[in-house]
Enzyme design. Structure first.
Site, PDB file in Angstrom:
ATOM      1  N   TYR A  70     -58.016  -5.005  80.298  1.00 26.92           N
ATOM      2  CA  TYR A  70     -58.725  -4.918  79.015  1.00 26.92           C
ATOM      3  C   TYR A  70     -59.387  -6.227  78.590  1.00 26.92           C
ATOM      4  O   TYR A  70     -59.991  -6.286  77.519  1.00 26.92           O
ATOM      5  CB  TYR A  70     -57.755  -4.434  77.924  1.00 26.92           C
ATOM      6  CG  TYR A  70     -57.440  -2.965  78.077  1.00 26.92           C
ATOM      7  CD1 TYR A  70     -56.684  -2.523  79.165  1.00 26.92           C
ATOM      8  CD2 TYR A  70     -57.915  -2.024  77.181  1.00 26.92           C
ATOM      9  CE1 TYR A  70     -56.409  -1.180  79.344  1.00 26.92           C
ATOM     10  CE2 TYR A  70     -57.639  -0.677  77.357  1.00 26.92           C
ATOM     11  CZ  TYR A  70     -56.886  -0.269  78.434  1.00 26.92           C
ATOM     12  OH  TYR A  70     -56.625   1.071  78.611  1.00 26.92           O
ATOM     13  N   ASP A 111     -47.245   7.204  88.861  1.00 29.95           N
ATOM     14  CA  ASP A 111     -47.588   8.590  89.215  1.00 29.95           C
ATOM     15  C   ASP A 111     -46.341   9.479  89.117  1.00 29.95           C
ATOM     16  O   ASP A 111     -46.381  10.578  88.566  1.00 29.95           O
ATOM     17  CB  ASP A 111     -48.250   8.676  90.598  1.00 29.95           C
ATOM     18  CG  ASP A 111     -47.609   7.757  91.635  1.00 29.95           C
ATOM     19  OD1 ASP A 111     -46.672   7.020  91.291  1.00 29.95           O
ATOM     20  OD2 ASP A 111     -48.048   7.786  92.803  1.00 29.95           O
ATOM     21  N   ASP A 153     -51.881   2.923  77.930  1.00 29.75           N
ATOM     22  CA  ASP A 153     -52.938   3.702  77.277  1.00 29.75           C
ATOM     23  C   ASP A 153     -52.902   5.145  77.782  1.00 29.75           C
ATOM     24  O   ASP A 153     -52.923   6.107  77.010  1.00 29.75           O
ATOM     25  CB  ASP A 153     -54.288   3.038  77.609  1.00 29.75           C
ATOM     26  CG  ASP A 153     -55.440   3.600  76.805  1.00 29.75           C
ATOM     27  OD1 ASP A 153     -55.224   4.516  75.997  1.00 29.75           O
ATOM     28  OD2 ASP A 153     -56.575   3.117  76.996  1.00 29.75           O
ATOM     29  N   ASP A 173     -51.228   9.032  75.937  1.00 25.42           N
ATOM     30  CA  ASP A 173     -51.973  10.263  75.644  1.00 25.42           C
ATOM     31  C   ASP A 173     -51.195  11.462  76.187  1.00 25.42           C
ATOM     32  O   ASP A 173     -51.098  12.511  75.540  1.00 25.42           O
ATOM     33  CB  ASP A 173     -53.381  10.225  76.261  1.00 25.42           C
ATOM     34  CG  ASP A 173     -54.429   9.704  75.266  1.00 25.42           C
ATOM     35  OD1 ASP A 173     -54.064   8.861  74.417  1.00 25.42           O
ATOM     36  OD2 ASP A 173     -55.603  10.135  75.327  1.00 25.42           O
TER      37      ASP A 173
HETATM   38  P1  ATP Z   1     -60.572   6.379  72.065  1.00 24.57           P
HETATM   39  O1  ATP Z   1     -61.299   6.120  73.319  1.00 24.57           O
HETATM   40  O2  ATP Z   1     -61.113   5.678  70.859  1.00 24.57           O
HETATM   41  O3  ATP Z   1     -59.078   6.267  72.200  1.00 24.57           O
HETATM   42  P2  ATP Z   1     -60.656   9.114  72.734  1.00 24.57           P
HETATM   43  O4  ATP Z   1     -61.840   9.241  73.568  1.00 24.57           O
HETATM   44  O5  ATP Z   1     -59.303   9.060  73.384  1.00 24.57           O
HETATM   45  O6  ATP Z   1     -60.813   7.887  71.734  1.00 24.57           O
HETATM   46  P3  ATP Z   1     -60.159  10.557  70.380  1.00 24.57           P
HETATM   47  O7  ATP Z   1     -61.167  10.096  69.429  1.00 24.57           O
HETATM   48  O8  ATP Z   1     -58.803  10.025  70.210  1.00 24.57           O
HETATM   49  O9  ATP Z   1     -60.700  10.316  71.812  1.00 24.57           O
HETATM   50  O10 ATP Z   1     -60.081  12.119  70.352  1.00 24.57           O
HETATM   51  C1  ATP Z   1     -60.178  12.970  71.479  1.00 24.57           C
HETATM   52  C2  ATP Z   1     -60.049  14.395  70.996  1.00 24.57           C
HETATM   53  O11 ATP Z   1     -58.699  14.621  70.548  1.00 24.57           O
HETATM   54  C3  ATP Z   1     -60.903  14.692  69.780  1.00 24.57           C
HETATM   55  O12 ATP Z   1     -62.192  15.098  70.115  1.00 24.57           O
HETATM   56  C4  ATP Z   1     -60.113  15.779  69.090  1.00 24.57           C
HETATM   57  O13 ATP Z   1     -60.383  17.019  69.682  1.00 24.57           O
HETATM   58  C5  ATP Z   1     -58.677  15.404  69.379  1.00 24.57           C
HETATM   59  N1  ATP Z   1     -58.116  14.605  68.290  1.00 24.57           N
HETATM   60  C6  ATP Z   1     -57.970  13.277  68.225  1.00 24.57           C
HETATM   61  N2  ATP Z   1     -57.423  12.909  67.068  1.00 24.57           N
HETATM   62  C7  ATP Z   1     -57.211  14.032  66.368  1.00 24.57           C
HETATM   63  C8  ATP Z   1     -56.664  14.322  65.081  1.00 24.57           C
HETATM   64  N3  ATP Z   1     -56.222  13.365  64.264  1.00 24.57           N
HETATM   65  N4  ATP Z   1     -56.615  15.612  64.686  1.00 24.57           N
HETATM   66  C9  ATP Z   1     -57.040  16.592  65.472  1.00 24.57           C
HETATM   67  N5  ATP Z   1     -57.564  16.393  66.692  1.00 24.57           N
HETATM   68  C10 ATP Z   1     -57.647  15.140  67.134  1.00 24.57           C
END
Ligand code: ATP
Length: 390
Positions: free
Chosen positions: A147, A255, A279, A283
């Site tokens: 990062y 993995d 990270d 998720d």
């Molecule tokens: P980043 O790269 O900033 O971590 P990301 O690409 O992982 O972002 P997010 O913005 O976290 O993506 O969201 C991905 C998807 O997860 C969103 O499009 C939505 O569908 C779902 N999501 C994320 N946060 C929420 C929330 N608080 N409530 C409902 N759905 C959410």
């Protein structure tokens, strides 16, 4: 938040905990509104100051972080509550990088602490999993790894193009995060279930403990292929583990860990890993809790001003629709209050969130029918009732 002016001071008092609030972009603004409401509902002795850092400000005057911005936060605040950054109008994502990664790295917030807790069985996509079966913490190294944006491209745009992305692992960085994980395991050791016939974690995992087992710290890496960088993690982990005879030290390649998190999440207490793997696996872990909208996190440097943010990003596709789940942000506020020593207030928030999940007074992503604001209102109202009784 909409009724506050950027930079305004709400409840001036020198005894109150000073919290900088940076809602940011997209759903960050919507969910932080709910988190702030929840904090106020506890009646906690706090003073909030809002900052307008984010895409709007960047597009208006080119500012990402104002001069002296991070020093100001470190000097004048006890904690920072942050929403999310990212806006389609800034395709380079420059402001997000400078604010979020800048804050983590320049303020040296080296421990990204991400609790993974299932509040209700209905939220977990796995079969036959109870809330007590998903209850662990991921400690992600937050200031190194890939990062740091070190590397470069050679002969870009040609068939001979070469792209390098460096993975930085320092002895100091690796050692302090591993040590943090062991201390965390010691301080947050879970009480163990009865040896037989209980519905708790160990008995469901099939083990036959006759006495409480030691808390576990599991380090995950890919040292079988990333021999140099992750070889350092291996050596340091073994060394530091010797200082903690009360903690069981384990290792898994990342993995294998991903598979185990899905097959049997009961086995984990504390997982420590590098920036990138942390990270990714959080998720996956958020998936076990009911989705990204449920997950909270803290970016911590012990003894310094630390920052708290929901795990999710700005989610531009659902922004402005009043459908984002505010629980991750509200639980983040609870985590921040606990960090500041306001444990009663933190517990009140967690209890109200649990009640909202059980009664399905939530947004649609976790089975309710409320909007972001309405779900936040419901939780705040429950907190007010609890704090009035206390
Ligand atoms: P980043 O790269 O900033 O971590 P990301 O690409 O992982 O972002 P997010 O913005 O976290 O993506 O969201 C991905 C998807 O997860 C969103 O499009 C939505 O569908 C779902 N999501 C994320 N946060 C929420 C929330 N608080 N409530 C409902 N759905 C959410």
């Amino acid at each position: 938040m909409s009724n506050r002016k950027p930079g305004s001071i709400e409840q001036p008092s020198s005894t109150k905990k000073r919290i900088a609030v940076i809602p940011g972009d997209g759903i960050g603004r919507e969910v932080i509104d709910q988190a702030v409401k929840a904090i106020h509902a506890t009646g906690a002795a706090i003073r909030l100051t809002e900052f307008d850092w984010g895409a709007d400000r960047y597009l208006k005057d080119g500012t990402t972080v104002p001069p002296d911005g991070f020093s100001l936060l470190a000097r004048d605040f006890d904690a920072i509550l942050l929403g999310a950054f990212g806006d389609p109008r800034v395709p380079s994502n420059l402001h997000a990088k400078e604010i979020l990664l800048g804050m983590r790295i320049k303020m040296d917030l080296y421990a990204n602490v991400r609790p993974v807790k299932l509040l209700d069985a209905s939220l977990c996509p796995l079969k036959n999993v109870q809330p007590e079966d998903v209850d662990f913490t991921v400690i992600r190294e937050n200031t190194e790894g890939v990062y740091l944006d070190m590397g470069g491209v050679f002969k870009p745009g040609t068939p001979d193009e070469v792209a390098l992305q460096e993975d930085i692992n320092t002895r100091k960085g690796v050692e302090r995060i591993i040590r943090y994980a062991f201390h965390h395991a010691r301080q947050h050791s879970k009480s163990q279930p009865p040896p037989q016939g209980g519905s708790g974690k160990s008995s469901q995992a099939g083990s036959t403990h006759t006495s409480p087992r030691k808390p576990r710290v599991l380090m995950t890496d890919k040292s079988n292929v990333m021999t140099h960088g992750h070889g350092l993690w291996q050596r340091v982990f073994k060394e530091v583990a010797k200082e903690f005879s009360d903690i069981e030290a384990q290792h898994m390649y990342v993995d294998a860990l991903c598979m185990q998190m899905v097959r049997d999440p009961r086995q984990f207490d504390v997982i420590v890993t590098n920036n990138l793997f942390g990270d990714i696996i959080t998720d996956l872990a958020a998936g076990l809790q009911g989705g990204l909208g449920m997950a909270a996190s803290g970016n911590i440097h012990p003894g310094c001003t630390s920052m708290f943010e929901p795990v999710h990003g700005s989610a531009p596709t659902i922004a402005g629709k009043n459908i984002a789940n505010p629980i991750g942000a509200i639980l983040t506020a609870a985590m921040m209050l606990a960090h500041l020593g306001l444990k009663t207030e933190s517990d009140q928030i967690e209890a109200a969130v649990l009640e909202s999940v059980r009664q399905k007074k939530t947004t649609e992503d976790i089975g309710g029918s409320l909007g972001t604001k309405e779900a936040g209102d419901w939780i705040s109202e429950r907190i007010s009732r609890r704090s009035a009784k206390a």
